[in-house]
Design a protein around this motif. Structure first.
Motif, PDB file in Angstrom:
ATOM      1  N   VAL A   1      49.661  33.332  24.782  1.00  0.00           N
ATOM      2  CA  VAL A   1      50.071  33.976  23.793  1.00  0.00           C
ATOM      3  C   VAL A   1      50.537  32.785  22.579  1.00  0.00           C
ATOM      4  O   VAL A   1      51.446  32.023  22.709  1.00  0.00           O
ATOM      5  N   VAL A   2      50.001  32.822  21.513  1.00  0.00           N
ATOM      6  CA  VAL A   2      50.424  31.683  20.217  1.00  0.00           C
ATOM      7  C   VAL A   2      51.125  32.417  19.151  1.00  0.00           C
ATOM      8  O   VAL A   2      51.617  31.508  18.224  1.00  0.00           O
ATOM      9  N   GLY A   3      51.370  33.684  19.163  1.00  0.00           N
ATOM     10  CA  GLY A   3      52.194  34.208  18.142  1.00  0.00           C
ATOM     11  C   GLY A   3      51.755  35.541  17.958  1.00  0.00           C
ATOM     12  O   GLY A   3      51.003  36.248  18.910  1.00  0.00           O
ATOM     13  N   ARG A   4      52.695  36.275  16.977  1.00  0.00           N
ATOM     14  CA  ARG A   4      52.429  37.689  16.754  1.00  0.00           C
ATOM     15  C   ARG A   4      52.539  37.998  15.421  1.00  0.00           C
ATOM     16  O   ARG A   4      53.529  37.225  14.638  1.00  0.00           O
ATOM     17  N   LEU A   5      51.434  38.791  14.720  1.00  0.00           N
ATOM     18  CA  LEU A   5      51.504  38.967  13.307  1.00  0.00           C
ATOM     19  C   LEU A   5      52.662  39.772  12.956  1.00  0.00           C
ATOM     20  O   LEU A   5      53.037  40.676  13.851  1.00  0.00           O
ATOM     21  N   LYS A   6      53.162  39.465  12.047  1.00  0.00           N
ATOM     22  CA  LYS A   6      54.539  39.992  11.372  1.00  0.00           C
ATOM     23  C   LYS A   6      53.846  41.449  10.512  1.00  0.00           C
ATOM     24  O   LYS A   6      53.333  41.243   9.609  1.00  0.00           O
ATOM     25  N   LEU A   7      54.186  42.421  11.171  1.00  0.00           N
ATOM     26  CA  LEU A   7      53.624  43.853  10.285  1.00  0.00           C
ATOM     27  C   LEU A   7      55.127  44.275   9.774  1.00  0.00           C
ATOM     28  O   LEU A   7      56.045  44.608  10.502  1.00  0.00           O
ATOM     29  N   VAL A   8      54.714  44.812   8.528  1.00  0.00           N
ATOM     30  CA  VAL A   8      56.089  45.288   8.005  1.00  0.00           C
ATOM     31  C   VAL A   8      55.445  46.859   7.293  1.00  0.00           C
ATOM     32  O   VAL A   8      54.416  46.931   7.192  1.00  0.00           O
ATOM     33  N   ASN A   9      56.588  47.405   6.776  1.00  0.00           N
ATOM     34  CA  ASN A   9      56.288  49.033   6.185  1.00  0.00           C
ATOM     35  C   ASN A   9      57.417  49.308   5.255  1.00  0.00           C
ATOM     36  O   ASN A   9      58.132  50.167   5.565  1.00  0.00           O
ATOM     37  N   PRO A  10      57.453  48.559   4.254  1.00  0.00           N
ATOM     38  CA  PRO A  10      58.587  48.750   3.212  1.00  0.00           C
ATOM     39  C   PRO A  10      58.170  49.953   2.344  1.00  0.00           C
ATOM     40  O   PRO A  10      57.326  50.566   2.534  1.00  0.00           O
ATOM     41  N   PRO A  11      59.196  50.541   1.727  1.00  0.00           N
ATOM     42  CA  PRO A  11      58.970  51.819   0.880  1.00  0.00           C
ATOM     43  C   PRO A  11      57.904  51.737  -0.149  1.00  0.00           C
ATOM     44  O   PRO A  11      58.055  50.651  -0.653  1.00  0.00           O
ATOM     45  N   GLU A  12      56.938  52.537  -0.137  1.00  0.00           N
ATOM     46  CA  GLU A  12      55.895  52.300  -1.182  1.00  0.00           C
ATOM     47  C   GLU A  12      56.402  52.512  -2.583  1.00  0.00           C
ATOM     48  O   GLU A  12      55.865  51.740  -3.367  1.00  0.00           O
ATOM     49  N   ASP A  13      57.268  53.031  -2.726  1.00  0.00           N
ATOM     50  CA  ASP A  13      58.036  53.082  -4.335  1.00  0.00           C
ATOM     51  C   ASP A  13      58.626  51.733  -4.442  1.00  0.00           C
ATOM     52  O   ASP A  13      58.934  51.537  -5.647  1.00  0.00           O
ATOM     53  N   ASN A  14      58.767  50.811  -3.665  1.00  0.00           N
ATOM     54  CA  ASN A  14      59.533  49.435  -3.689  1.00  0.00           C
ATOM     55  C   ASN A  14      58.179  48.550  -3.791  1.00  0.00           C
ATOM     56  O   ASN A  14      58.522  47.285  -3.925  1.00  0.00           O
TER      57      ASN A  14
END
Length: 246
Positions: A158-171
């Motif tokens: 394992v070389v890493g993990r993608l950073k996955l985000v879900n900020p509010p769409e109105d922002n």
């Protein structure tokens, strides 16, 4: 007549701007992960006008359509599609974070995982570096694993993990480079609920047929505004003739 000229003039101007946005959407109908741009206009009174009956058209809201596009199977090991809501995190040249749904990735000459436009893809600990001569697999939770070519499958690293985000769409707001950023500049934390599908890409969410119909409607609206300006000119000419006779 003066009121008619104001409304028709500004209406025609913004119809052209909306046509430009619609053309931009059509041009990106095959761009992976593209989010269609939206324009909306409204009429407002002219401020500090001597006669408060004059009005003109202004942009009411400018945003993006965040609906999900269709998925396309590619089988390429560096292709990922975000499932449902969520974003991949990339690094801008100034070091700040930006967000994209375009999951067609590549490796730089130094083995750094990047987008096709050359932005570094960020993991939980920063950019992800892939060692040479390996096969790559990206799991649903974004974990990036490698297997040295020619070795047994149990030699997984394992070389890493993608950073996955879900900020509010109105922002979220689209920047000039096509990537999204937060309006308030806040950096969202990784969201474990966001998943990806390896070997797949998300298509643009632009509806080509709808965009073509919109283009025709906008062209007719522009013609209507031009006819209103011509009518205003004709009315002014006739009024001047009547005043000269009197």
């Amino acid at each position: 007549m003066d009121r008619l000229v104001y409304t028709a003039m500004t209406g025609a101007k913004h119809v052209l701007e909306q046509q430009a946005t619609n053309s931009h959407n059509l041009a990106n109908a095959t761009t992976n992960g593209f989010r269609a741009q939206l324009d909306s206009f409204r009429a407002v009174p002219v401020q500090n006008a001597e006669i408060p009956t004059r009005a003109f058209v202004v942009d009411s809201t400018v945003g993006a359509d965040f609906s999900t596009g269709s998925m396309q199977m590619t089988g390429r090991e560096l292709d990922v599609a975000v499932q449902g809501k969520g974003w991949l995190v990339v690094e801008r040249p100034d070091g700040t974070e930006a967000y994209t749904r375009a999951g067609s990735l590549k490796l730089s000459e130094n083995g750094v995982l990047q987008t096709q436009n050359g932005q570094n893809v960020l993991g939980d600990g920063g950019p992800i570096t892939i060692p040479p001569d390996v096969s790559i697999a990206i799991a649903k939770d974004g974990t990036v694993s490698t297997v040295p070519n020619g070795n047994r499958p149990n030699a997984v690293q394992v070389v890493g993990r993608l950073k996955l985000v879900n900020p509010p769409e109105d922002n979220l707001v689209r920047a000039d480079d096509g990537l999204f950023r937060t309006k308030d500049g806040a950096v969202p934390d990784a969201d474990p609920a966001v998943g990806v599908a390896g070997g797949m890409l998300e298509n643009s969410n632009v509806n080509v047929v709808e965009s073509m119909v919109t283009m025709i409607n906008l062209a007719r609206q522009f013609e209507m505004q031009m006819k209103l300006l011509q009518n205003a000119e004709n009315n002014e000419t006739k009024a001047s003739q009547l005043l000269s006779l009197s």
